[in-house]
Design a protein around this motif. Sequence first.
Motif, short mmCIF file in Angstrom:
data_model
loop_
_atom_site.label_atom_id
_atom_site.label_comp_id
_atom_site.label_asym_id
_atom_site.label_seq_id
_atom_site.Cartn_x
_atom_site.Cartn_y
_atom_site.Cartn_z
N ARG A 36 0.84 -1.21 0.00
CA ARG A 36 0.00 0.00 0.00
C ARG A 36 0.87 1.26 0.00
O ARG A 36 0.60 2.21 -0.74
CB ARG A 36 -0.92 -0.04 1.21
CG ARG A 36 -2.04 0.95 1.20
CD ARG A 36 -3.08 0.69 2.28
NE ARG A 36 -2.54 0.47 3.61
CZ ARG A 36 -2.56 -0.72 4.25
NH1 ARG A 36 -3.09 -1.77 3.68
NH2 ARG A 36 -2.05 -0.82 5.45
N ARG A 39 2.39 1.87 -3.46
CA ARG A 39 1.40 2.47 -4.37
C ARG A 39 1.24 3.96 -4.09
O ARG A 39 1.24 4.78 -5.00
CB ARG A 39 0.06 1.77 -4.24
CG ARG A 39 -1.02 2.39 -5.12
CD ARG A 39 -2.38 1.73 -4.93
NE ARG A 39 -2.81 1.65 -3.57
CZ ARG A 39 -3.39 2.64 -2.88
NH1 ARG A 39 -3.59 3.81 -3.45
NH2 ARG A 39 -3.76 2.46 -1.63
N ALA A 66 0.38 -1.14 -7.82
CA ALA A 66 -0.38 -1.87 -6.80
C ALA A 66 -0.42 -3.36 -7.11
O ALA A 66 -0.22 -4.19 -6.21
CB ALA A 66 -1.81 -1.31 -6.73
#
Length: 156
Positions: A36, A39, A66
């Motif tokens: 996460r 990203r 991602a």
Amino acid sequence: MTSNPPLPVRTPQPTPPRFPWHHFAMRFSSTPRGARLARRLAGERLDAWGTPYGSDAHDVVTLIVAELSANAVRHGHVPGRDFRLRLSAEGTAVRVEVTDTRGERIPVRPAGPPDAGLDGGRGLLLVSALTDRWGWFPCADGPGKTVWAVVEVPSA
């Protein structure tokens, strides 16, 4: 009678590239939280490089980051080892590279749509559909592999 010298020929200037050369690389923990963060930082870098939040190119590249990061966490995880994200932008292309430490689990190009009953199997299908080209190579400096994808970003 004097002769005038010929006028100089003016050559057209090439259009400037979309990106001057940019580079970003960082290691992340091989956890969902690390994926996460990869990203989010990729999205921030793209915005700083001139591909704004909410643009199609920004959304595509962050989705690719991602998916590849999630694959590195899910399929390339080795306890105690991180994965590495590398972004580079040059000319009109953005290249995404995600390196993990599991060299024996190589990505397989999707032959068609995944089985609807399976949980997963859609990440590389998305990568194939959204990128101009993608592939993988084994790491030369240690165990593992690097999965890469290139996205051509149109001029603003």
